[in-house]
Design an enzyme around this catalytic site. Sequence first.
Site, mmCIF file in Angstrom:
data_model
loop_
_atom_site.group_PDB
_atom_site.id
_atom_site.type_symbol
_atom_site.label_atom_id
_atom_site.label_comp_id
_atom_site.label_asym_id
_atom_site.label_seq_id
_atom_site.Cartn_x
_atom_site.Cartn_y
_atom_site.Cartn_z
ATOM 1 C CE LYS A 176 -5.102 -0.784 12.049
ATOM 2 N NZ LYS A 176 -5.947 -0.051 11.038
ATOM 3 C CD GLU A 251 5.463 -5.574 1.417
ATOM 4 O OE1 GLU A 251 6.085 -4.533 1.123
ATOM 5 O OE2 GLU A 251 4.289 -5.778 1.098
ATOM 6 C CB CYS A 285 5.455 -1.906 -1.734
ATOM 7 S SG CYS A 285 4.885 -3.612 -1.912
ATOM 8 C CD GLU A 384 7.073 3.055 -0.802
ATOM 9 O OE1 GLU A 384 6.820 1.998 -1.406
ATOM 10 O OE2 GLU A 384 7.042 3.145 0.450
#
Length: 478
Positions: A176, A251, A285, A384
């Site tokens: 997906k 992750e 990231c 973040e």
Amino acid sequence: MSVFDNPNAQKFYIGGSWVATADASDIIVVDNPNTGAELAHVPAGTLADTDAAIAAARSAFAAWSQTAPAARADLLDAIGAEMDRRRADLIDAVCAEMGCPRHLTERFHVAIGIGIWGKTAQTVRDFPWDRQMGGAQVLREPLGVVGVLTPWNGPVTSVAKKLAAVLGAGCTAVSKPSEHTPFSAILVAEAIEAAGVPAGVVNMVQGYGATVGAHIVAHKDVDAITLTGSVGAGVAISRAGASNLKRMCLELGGKSANIILDDDGFAGAVKTGTIATMLNTGQVCFAPTRMLVPRHRAAEAEAIAKAVADGLKVGPADAEGVMMGPLVSAEQYERVGDYIRIGQNEARLVAGGPGRPEGLKSGHFVRPTVFADVTNDMRIAREEIFGPVLSILTYDDLDQAVEIANDSPFGLAAHISGQDSAQVASLARRLRAGSVYVNGATMSFDAPFGGYKMSGQGREHGEMGLEEFLETKSIVGL
């Protein structure tokens, strides 16, 4: 024919064929972040579509899991060759869906996404599938059906590296992709089909995370999940998959420190670190978003970072000389803007600020932004942001630098710049992060990649990435 007019974009790849959705009443509108206008749309998958994809993967697993590793490796090479044949289409898709400048799209998104198939193929060929250990024969065998949930910030590389590892391990996949970048993934699925991968080994359903993604995670016939996403998504997926103890390779987020040492390379390291923070519009990231500099050189670092940020040309993906494109969506534009406003209340604005750069009236563009006088308790230092926002922090000695770097809920990556190799090596061992990049080094696809702490669990790339999708069997007494 444009990739966005491709009839396969209105279908799902299930059981080796492109099939219509069970219910075409719901669609996903994909915006062009360069303009903010609608680009195209794809159908939103249903639970019935997802069930069909999982059933196809389960049916294909018995035969595919018994395929010789060498044969799987050959197919991975063939997929890479087919993707290379569609290189121009892949570049067009990423530029339009994500807004990454064309020259950077070709270099980072597409070239790496193509190359990862061959690199994984070699890992499969070299892997110790069968060995003797203490009088026992130890076999590594495919795990089962894997749900592959991929993000929008690496729309080709993420799909490619996850599927390459899953297929190389002998597992089957239900993929997906992100609803923001479906067309890049469709091209990958077409390359898989053209390469001759057996029916049902790879299945792809477009859809929303709350429906298709959640159903894949909870389904009893899915044995493992590999996700790149937010911490919140990782926590939710871990809970949902606990009912049948699914294997998880997650992750997740990062807030990477970048320790710059006090030596003759300081100015160049500040420049490189600032540019790295802004690449991919900060949607990386492991970006070095927390720059740690000696306190007595803070003013110098601020001046260099400001010059870099102010000098970056921002604009649409196909504009001449552009180094930074838009954020992927209106939601991301609002999120990053909110963090920039938070930063204005917490720290001192050195460059950038809220709103679009001058001359850009539409599209999801933000200004490359730098904050100084940042301390590690501020939100812009701890959370973040996933945008082109650099925080400059100071340290008095290297012990304090390590303390600041490790004082984070994240541990995906860290960066060090310095000319004393022994000093850098010592620092690298003290940092609580899954990867440490030295003097501007880039990611290695042979070395394992993944995080400590809230940055996830499991590893991608190389042998350890393959092992995420393998079981271990010991045969004793034979």
